[in-house]
Design an enzyme around this catalytic site. Structure first.
Site, PDB file in Angstrom:
ATOM      1  N   GLN A  12     -48.634 -82.743 -64.657  1.00  0.00           N
ATOM      2  CA  GLN A  12     -48.462 -82.921 -66.105  1.00  0.00           C
ATOM      3  C   GLN A  12     -49.351 -81.963 -66.899  1.00  0.00           C
ATOM      4  O   GLN A  12     -48.966 -81.507 -67.979  1.00  0.00           O
ATOM      5  CB  GLN A  12     -48.775 -84.384 -66.466  1.00  0.00           C
ATOM      6  CG  GLN A  12     -48.129 -84.862 -67.760  1.00  0.00           C
ATOM      7  CD  GLN A  12     -46.674 -85.255 -67.608  1.00  0.00           C
ATOM      8  OE1 GLN A  12     -46.301 -85.902 -66.656  1.00  0.00           O
ATOM      9  NE2 GLN A  12     -45.843 -84.862 -68.557  1.00  0.00           N
ATOM     10  N   LYS A  56     -51.468 -87.029 -72.093  1.00  0.00           N
ATOM     11  CA  LYS A  56     -50.066 -87.356 -72.380  1.00  0.00           C
ATOM     12  C   LYS A  56     -49.309 -87.347 -71.075  1.00  0.00           C
ATOM     13  O   LYS A  56     -49.415 -86.413 -70.269  1.00  0.00           O
ATOM     14  CB  LYS A  56     -49.455 -86.294 -73.326  1.00  0.00           C
ATOM     15  CG  LYS A  56     -48.008 -86.580 -73.682  1.00  0.00           C
ATOM     16  CD  LYS A  56     -47.888 -87.577 -74.811  1.00  0.00           C
ATOM     17  CE  LYS A  56     -46.496 -88.199 -74.945  1.00  0.00           C
ATOM     18  NZ  LYS A  56     -46.324 -89.430 -74.117  1.00  0.00           N
ATOM     19  N   LYS A 108     -47.390 -78.625 -66.967  1.00  0.00           N
ATOM     20  CA  LYS A 108     -46.124 -78.820 -67.677  1.00  0.00           C
ATOM     21  C   LYS A 108     -46.376 -78.917 -69.182  1.00  0.00           C
ATOM     22  O   LYS A 108     -45.719 -78.252 -69.981  1.00  0.00           O
ATOM     23  CB  LYS A 108     -45.471 -80.117 -67.178  1.00  0.00           C
ATOM     24  CG  LYS A 108     -44.172 -80.463 -67.858  1.00  0.00           C
ATOM     25  CD  LYS A 108     -43.736 -81.906 -67.616  1.00  0.00           C
ATOM     26  CE  LYS A 108     -43.779 -82.309 -66.165  1.00  0.00           C
ATOM     27  NZ  LYS A 108     -42.985 -83.544 -65.905  1.00  0.00           N
ATOM     28  N   LYS A 116     -51.255 -89.535 -66.423  1.00  0.00           N
ATOM     29  CA  LYS A 116     -50.132 -90.295 -65.851  1.00  0.00           C
ATOM     30  C   LYS A 116     -50.642 -91.669 -65.465  1.00  0.00           C
ATOM     31  O   LYS A 116     -51.828 -91.842 -65.173  1.00  0.00           O
ATOM     32  CB  LYS A 116     -49.605 -89.594 -64.589  1.00  0.00           C
ATOM     33  CG  LYS A 116     -48.206 -90.001 -64.194  1.00  0.00           C
ATOM     34  CD  LYS A 116     -47.181 -89.172 -64.941  1.00  0.00           C
ATOM     35  CE  LYS A 116     -45.771 -89.623 -64.677  1.00  0.00           C
ATOM     36  NZ  LYS A 116     -44.807 -88.646 -65.233  1.00  0.00           N
ATOM     37  N   SER A 168     -41.502 -85.944 -76.523  1.00  0.00           N
ATOM     38  CA  SER A 168     -42.522 -86.967 -76.785  1.00  0.00           C
ATOM     39  C   SER A 168     -43.552 -86.430 -77.782  1.00  0.00           C
ATOM     40  O   SER A 168     -43.991 -87.146 -78.685  1.00  0.00           O
ATOM     41  CB  SER A 168     -43.242 -87.343 -75.486  1.00  0.00           C
ATOM     42  OG  SER A 168     -42.488 -88.280 -74.752  1.00  0.00           O
ATOM     43  N   GLY A 222     -42.453 -93.133 -70.707  1.00  0.00           N
ATOM     44  CA  GLY A 222     -41.703 -93.630 -69.555  1.00  0.00           C
ATOM     45  C   GLY A 222     -41.706 -92.670 -68.382  1.00  0.00           C
ATOM     46  O   GLY A 222     -42.124 -91.516 -68.483  1.00  0.00           O
ATOM     47  N   ASP A 223     -41.274 -93.170 -67.252  1.00  0.00           N
ATOM     48  CA  ASP A 223     -41.021 -92.388 -66.034  1.00  0.00           C
ATOM     49  C   ASP A 223     -40.159 -93.322 -65.185  1.00  0.00           C
ATOM     50  O   ASP A 223     -39.512 -94.235 -65.728  1.00  0.00           O
ATOM     51  CB  ASP A 223     -42.345 -92.000 -65.342  1.00  0.00           C
ATOM     52  CG  ASP A 223     -42.151 -90.928 -64.259  1.00  0.00           C
ATOM     53  OD1 ASP A 223     -42.067 -89.742 -64.606  1.00  0.00           O
ATOM     54  OD2 ASP A 223     -42.072 -91.276 -63.066  1.00  0.00           O
ATOM     55  N   THR A 274     -35.047 -85.221 -71.508  1.00  0.00           N
ATOM     56  CA  THR A 274     -35.381 -84.582 -70.224  1.00  0.00           C
ATOM     57  C   THR A 274     -34.130 -83.979 -69.595  1.00  0.00           C
ATOM     58  O   THR A 274     -34.136 -82.827 -69.146  1.00  0.00           O
ATOM     59  CB  THR A 274     -36.057 -85.588 -69.276  1.00  0.00           C
ATOM     60  OG1 THR A 274     -37.101 -86.246 -69.980  1.00  0.00           O
ATOM     61  CG2 THR A 274     -36.643 -84.884 -68.064  1.00  0.00           C
ATOM     62  N   ASN A 329     -32.489 -92.213 -66.138  1.00  0.00           N
ATOM     63  CA  ASN A 329     -32.544 -91.569 -67.445  1.00  0.00           C
ATOM     64  C   ASN A 329     -32.306 -90.055 -67.361  1.00  0.00           C
ATOM     65  O   ASN A 329     -31.477 -89.503 -68.091  1.00  0.00           O
ATOM     66  CB  ASN A 329     -33.907 -91.862 -68.088  1.00  0.00           C
ATOM     67  CG  ASN A 329     -34.122 -91.067 -69.353  1.00  0.00           C
ATOM     68  OD1 ASN A 329     -34.726 -89.995 -69.338  1.00  0.00           O
ATOM     69  ND2 ASN A 329     -33.582 -91.547 -70.452  1.00  0.00           N
TER      70      ASN A 329
HETATM   71  P1  NDP Z   1     -35.259 -93.798 -63.688  1.00  0.00           P
HETATM   72  O1  NDP Z   1     -36.049 -94.951 -63.225  1.00  0.00           O
HETATM   73  O2  NDP Z   1     -34.497 -93.893 -64.961  1.00  0.00           O
HETATM   74  O3  NDP Z   1     -34.244 -93.313 -62.568  1.00  0.00           O
HETATM   75  C1  NDP Z   1     -34.685 -92.953 -61.313  1.00  0.00           C
HETATM   76  C2  NDP Z   1     -33.478 -92.651 -60.451  1.00  0.00           C
HETATM   77  O4  NDP Z   1     -33.901 -92.105 -59.223  1.00  0.00           O
HETATM   78  C3  NDP Z   1     -32.695 -93.902 -60.101  1.00  0.00           C
HETATM   79  O5  NDP Z   1     -31.358 -93.573 -59.905  1.00  0.00           O
HETATM   80  C4  NDP Z   1     -33.365 -94.330 -58.808  1.00  0.00           C
HETATM   81  O6  NDP Z   1     -32.551 -95.158 -57.998  1.00  0.00           O
HETATM   82  C5  NDP Z   1     -33.614 -93.008 -58.158  1.00  0.00           C
HETATM   83  N1  NDP Z   1     -34.781 -93.108 -57.277  1.00  0.00           N
HETATM   84  C6  NDP Z   1     -36.025 -93.508 -57.608  1.00  0.00           C
HETATM   85  N2  NDP Z   1     -36.824 -93.521 -56.549  1.00  0.00           N
HETATM   86  C7  NDP Z   1     -36.058 -93.136 -55.515  1.00  0.00           C
HETATM   87  C8  NDP Z   1     -36.318 -92.948 -54.152  1.00  0.00           C
HETATM   88  N3  NDP Z   1     -37.532 -93.177 -53.636  1.00  0.00           N
HETATM   89  N4  NDP Z   1     -35.290 -92.526 -53.368  1.00  0.00           N
HETATM   90  C9  NDP Z   1     -34.078 -92.295 -53.887  1.00  0.00           C
HETATM   91  N5  NDP Z   1     -33.779 -92.458 -55.183  1.00  0.00           N
HETATM   92  C10 NDP Z   1     -34.751 -92.862 -55.986  1.00  0.00           C
HETATM   93  O7  NDP Z   1     -36.310 -92.588 -63.757  1.00  0.00           O
HETATM   94  P2  NDP Z   1     -36.179 -91.198 -64.528  1.00  0.00           P
HETATM   95  O8  NDP Z   1     -34.772 -90.752 -64.579  1.00  0.00           O
HETATM   96  O9  NDP Z   1     -36.960 -91.287 -65.769  1.00  0.00           O
HETATM   97  O10 NDP Z   1     -37.010 -90.237 -63.537  1.00  0.00           O
HETATM   98  C11 NDP Z   1     -36.396 -89.472 -62.511  1.00  0.00           C
HETATM   99  C12 NDP Z   1     -37.310 -88.323 -62.135  1.00  0.00           C
HETATM  100  O11 NDP Z   1     -37.522 -87.476 -63.275  1.00  0.00           O
HETATM  101  C13 NDP Z   1     -38.708 -88.719 -61.659  1.00  0.00           C
HETATM  102  O12 NDP Z   1     -39.157 -87.803 -60.707  1.00  0.00           O
HETATM  103  C14 NDP Z   1     -39.549 -88.566 -62.927  1.00  0.00           C
HETATM  104  O13 NDP Z   1     -40.916 -88.362 -62.630  1.00  0.00           O
HETATM  105  C15 NDP Z   1     -38.920 -87.328 -63.517  1.00  0.00           C
HETATM  106  N6  NDP Z   1     -39.120 -87.114 -64.947  1.00  0.00           N
HETATM  107  C16 NDP Z   1     -38.797 -88.063 -65.868  1.00  0.00           C
HETATM  108  C17 NDP Z   1     -38.958 -87.800 -67.215  1.00  0.00           C
HETATM  109  C18 NDP Z   1     -38.529 -88.761 -68.265  1.00  0.00           C
HETATM  110  O14 NDP Z   1     -38.597 -88.411 -69.449  1.00  0.00           O
HETATM  111  N7  NDP Z   1     -38.070 -89.954 -67.936  1.00  0.00           N
HETATM  112  C19 NDP Z   1     -39.538 -86.533 -67.675  1.00  0.00           C
HETATM  113  C20 NDP Z   1     -39.768 -85.572 -66.620  1.00  0.00           C
HETATM  114  C21 NDP Z   1     -39.580 -85.880 -65.317  1.00  0.00           C
HETATM  115  P3  NDP Z   1     -32.658 -96.756 -58.102  1.00  0.00           P
HETATM  116  O15 NDP Z   1     -31.916 -97.117 -59.341  1.00  0.00           O
HETATM  117  O16 NDP Z   1     -32.034 -97.230 -56.865  1.00  0.00           O
HETATM  118  O17 NDP Z   1     -34.115 -97.076 -58.175  1.00  0.00           O
HETATM  119  O1  2IT Z   2     -42.915 -86.492 -66.059  1.00  0.00           O
HETATM  120  C1  2IT Z   2     -42.832 -86.475 -67.302  1.00  0.00           C
HETATM  121  O2  2IT Z   2     -42.996 -85.437 -67.953  1.00  0.00           O
HETATM  122  C2  2IT Z   2     -42.510 -87.719 -67.987  1.00  0.00           C
HETATM  123  N1  2IT Z   2     -42.301 -88.735 -67.336  1.00  0.00           N
HETATM  124  C3  2IT Z   2     -42.448 -87.771 -69.491  1.00  0.00           C
HETATM  125  C4  2IT Z   2     -43.824 -87.935 -70.082  1.00  0.00           C
HETATM  126  C5  2IT Z   2     -43.883 -88.142 -71.554  1.00  0.00           C
HETATM  127  O3  2IT Z   2     -45.016 -88.335 -72.017  1.00  0.00           O
HETATM  128  O4  2IT Z   2     -42.872 -88.137 -72.249  1.00  0.00           O
END
Ligand code: NDP
Ligand code: 2IT
Length: 448
Positions: free
Chosen positions: A114, A93, A117, A129, A380, A168-169, A212, A243
């Site tokens: 992961q 997952k 976590k 992943k 999830s 997603g991520d 998240t 997100n």
């Molecule tokens: P999104 O794609 O929705 O948003 C990512 C954000 O981070 C955007 O604002 C993006 O800017 C910015 N970003 C991405 N890469 C870079 C970079 N190299 N330098 C600076 N800014 C950057 O992703 P999420 O919000 O889903 O994910 C954000 C973080 O949270 C990640 O580390 C992800 O692994 C982690 N995460 C996500 C989960 C989820 O459920 N979605 C769960 C747990 C962890 P821009 O728009 O310019 O690309």
């Molecule tokens: O980093 C993470 O935990 C995620 N991107 C969410 C993974 C999931 O299966 O919901």
């Protein structure tokens, strides 16, 4: 050097040798190993029976070509990945990341994190992943759809509701999951919960989108409450504007804090009056534009090019929610000097090891990613449960379960840190508690 130190060092050397040029993966392994010494002292069998050696080796790595045609009729070739890291406690997952920086080392670090976590959530999910070096920025919906269809045309044969369940991520949200789900269903003929983060009309869970960011704040609130503190009246900096960042901002604000800064990969905004989240949602979710556009809504706010400067804004609480290694030693020192008292990680591995050392030395409350951002994958897993039962819970039910899970994670990792003589060290507590459950399951299942 102790037996445990020696053994861990030897295995780490082997990891670096077998996975050359993958610094993010080395960093993630080192972080876990740094906490395992007292565990190995107590349980040398985890070394002797090959558990530590096995846990750093993915069960399976899938790497494939993703051909698609852009709107100009030109053929594009990307790379797709899925790393099925560990299935000791449940089906693989974990999310899919679409970002140009993706290569095997990034997916390996994320898949490895992961495992632990997912273990901390208390739910039956293994670690995996995937992703691609595809960049969704500036692509039309039709291009994203063709890419997703091509990606799934290869991936479908390796996943399934009881096998491996992606989500997603970075770069993969509701739009991408919808296209991926449609193609899976079309190829296999199966209507099953093979992906999470689906749209609500086709099996998605209410509150998964928010989970998240909300979970991060529930976790942070639990840490604060244990120190007679809360979000009320605090100034907060949230990096990112995707997100996780958006819903972290929303919940922190609901809990009484003022979020004054956010960023994207181009630059950051500072609004001393508190960020107008409706404007951010319109810019980033509805229009898929740059955060700089915030100035058209609020000309009195500031915009600065580059992301690093966001950590120079004084705050009580910092919630990094963008990407790995976004906070280095220098930024950590500035945060501490400016009076930051608590930092919980929404992104995966956003703080470098040097930055974490600064936080720990300064005694600020530090919530590590694998605990603090586990609310997304936990929800999830709740989506998987609802899909299996063929029913759906209300927003309030899911949100209440999420809150309970995050509070439980905090309790468990605090207790683990204390049990192993590192009271208050939540990073060590998370590593140990996450590891123990998976390691015990691996022992019980024999060499597989
Ligand atoms: P999104 O794609 O929705 O948003 C990512 C954000 O981070 C955007 O604002 C993006 O800017 C910015 N970003 C991405 N890469 C870079 C970079 N190299 N330098 C600076 N800014 C950057 O992703 P999420 O919000 O889903 O994910 C954000 C973080 O949270 C990640 O580390 C992800 O692994 C982690 N995460 C996500 C989960 C989820 O459920 N979605 C769960 C747990 C962890 P821009 O728009 O310019 O690309
Ligand atoms: O980093 C993470 O935990 C995620 N991107 C969410 C993974 C999931 O299966 O919901």
């Amino acid at each position: 050097m102790s037996y445990a130190q020696d053994a861990l060092k030897e295995i780490f050397r082997e990891v670096v040798k077998r996975n050359p040029n993958e610094p993010e993966f080395h960093q993630a392994v080192q972080e876990i190993f740094d906490s395992l010494e007292p565990v190995i002292e107590k349980h040398p069998e985890f070394i002797e029976r090959g558990i530590v050696k096995s846990i750093v080796e993915p069960e399976r790595i899938i790497k494939f070509r993703v051909p698609w045609v852009d709107d100009n009729g030109k053929v594009q070739i990307n790379r797709g990945y899925r790393i099925q890291f560990n299935s000791a406690i449940g089906p693989y997952k974990g999310g899919l990341r679409f970002h140009p920086s993706v290569y095997e080392g990034i997916i390996k670090f994320l898949g490895f994190e992961q495992i632990f976590k997912n273990s901390l959530t208390g739910l039956p999910i293994g670690g995996g992943k995937g992703g691609s070096d595809f960049d969704p920025h500036g692509k039309s919906d039709a291009e994203v759809m063709r890419f997703c269809q091509s990606f799934m045309t290869e991936l479908y044969r390796y996943i399934g509701k009881d096998v491996d369940v992606p989500a997603g991520d970075i770069g993969v949200g509701g739009r991408e999951i919808g296209f991926l789900y449609g193609q899976y269903k079309r190829i296999t003929g199966l209507y099953e919960g093979v992906l999470t983060g689906k749209g609500i009309p086709f099996g998605g869970s209410l509150a998964r989108t928010e989970a998240t960011g909300f979970g991060l704040c529930y976790f942070t609130a639990a840490v604060l409450a244990d120190h007679n503190e809360s979000f009320a009246g605090k100034t907060v900096v949230v990096s990112g504007s995707g997100n996780v960042a958006i819903f972290a901002n929303q919940k922190a604000t609901e809990l009484g804090a003022k979020v004054v800064a956010m960023c994207d990969s181009n630059g950051y905004i500072y609004d001393k009056n508190g960020i107008d989240l409706d404007a951010v949602k319109a810019i980033k979710i509805r229009d898929r534009k740059r955060i700089k556009e915030y100035l058209t809504y609020h000309p009195e706010a500031e915009y600065h090019e580059g992301c690093k400067g966001i950590w120079t804004i004084p705050c009580d609480i910092a919630l990094p929610c963008a990407t790995q290694n976004e906070i280095d030693e220098e930024s950590a020192k500035i945060l501490v000097a400016n009076g930051c008292k608590c930092l919980c990680e929404g992104a995966n591995m956003p703080s470098t090891p040097e930055a974490i050392a600064v936080f720990q030395k300064a005694g600020i409350l530090f919530g590590p990613a694998k605990a603090a951002n586990a609310g997304g994958v936990a929800t999830s897993a709740l989506e998987m449960s609802q899909n299996s039962m063929r029913l759906s819970w209300t927003f309030e039910e899911v949100d209440a379960k999420l809150k309970g899970i995050m509070e439980n994670i905090y309790r468990n990792i605090s207790a683990a840190a204390k049990e192993y003589g590192m009271e208050g060290n939540l990073a060590a507590g998370a590593n140990i508690a996450g590891f123990m459950k998976v390691a015990n399951a691996m022992m019980a299942q024999g060499l597989v």
